[in-house]
Write a protein that holds these residues in place. Structure first.
Motif, PDB file in Angstrom:
ATOM      1  N   GLY A 176       0.793  -1.221   0.000  1.00 47.16           N
ATOM      2  CA  GLY A 176       0.000   0.000   0.000  1.00 47.16           C
ATOM      3  C   GLY A 176       0.827   1.272   0.000  1.00 47.16           C
ATOM      4  N   ALA A 177       0.337   2.257   0.748  1.00 45.72           N
ATOM      5  CA  ALA A 177       0.950   3.586   0.768  1.00 45.72           C
ATOM      6  C   ALA A 177       2.392   3.554   1.279  1.00 45.72           C
TER       7      ALA A 177
ATOM      8  N   VAL B 216       4.625   2.446  -1.537  1.00 43.05           N
ATOM      9  CA  VAL B 216       4.755   3.517  -2.527  1.00 43.05           C
ATOM     10  C   VAL B 216       5.752   4.564  -2.037  1.00 43.05           C
ATOM     11  N   ARG B 217       5.637   4.972  -0.763  1.00 44.24           N
ATOM     12  CA  ARG B 217       6.578   5.958  -0.199  1.00 44.24           C
ATOM     13  C   ARG B 217       8.014   5.434  -0.252  1.00 44.24           C
TER      14      ARG B 217
ATOM     15  N   ARG C 197       9.340   5.401  -3.860  1.00 40.56           N
ATOM     16  CA  ARG C 197       9.689   6.768  -4.296  1.00 40.56           C
ATOM     17  C   ARG C 197      11.020   7.208  -3.706  1.00 40.56           C
TER      18      ARG C 197
END
Length: 80
Positions: free
Chosen positions: A66-67, A70-71, A74
């Motif tokens: 999830g988030a 993604v973090r 990145r």
């Protein structure tokens, strides 16, 4: 001359006076071990340990979804 308020200092680590130092951490860093690990990776990068940061971020990516993932992805892209 730098104006420094010695009264704002405390040797008591539990002191919650207005003069305490505050560090920036993501909201979930205290509750989520992966958030803490990602924050640590960012600190490693800030002090110039890019390889250490990269290793921690790869661990976060392998263990997250999830988030958070993604973090981490990145941030890993920024390290290259």
């Amino acid at each position: 001359m730098i104006d420094f308020d010695m009264d704002a200092l405390s040797l008591d680590p539990d002191s919650r006076s207005g003069g305490e130092l505050k560090t920036e951490q993501p909201e979930d860093a205290d509750e989520d071990p992966l958030g803490t690990k990602l924050s640590l990776a960012q600190e490693f990068h800030a002090i110039g340990d890019t390889e250490g940061a990269r290793a921690l971020v790869k661990e976060v990516i392998a263990e997250s979804s999830g988030a958070m993932r993604v973090r981490a992805e990145r941030f890993l892209a920024e390290l290259h």
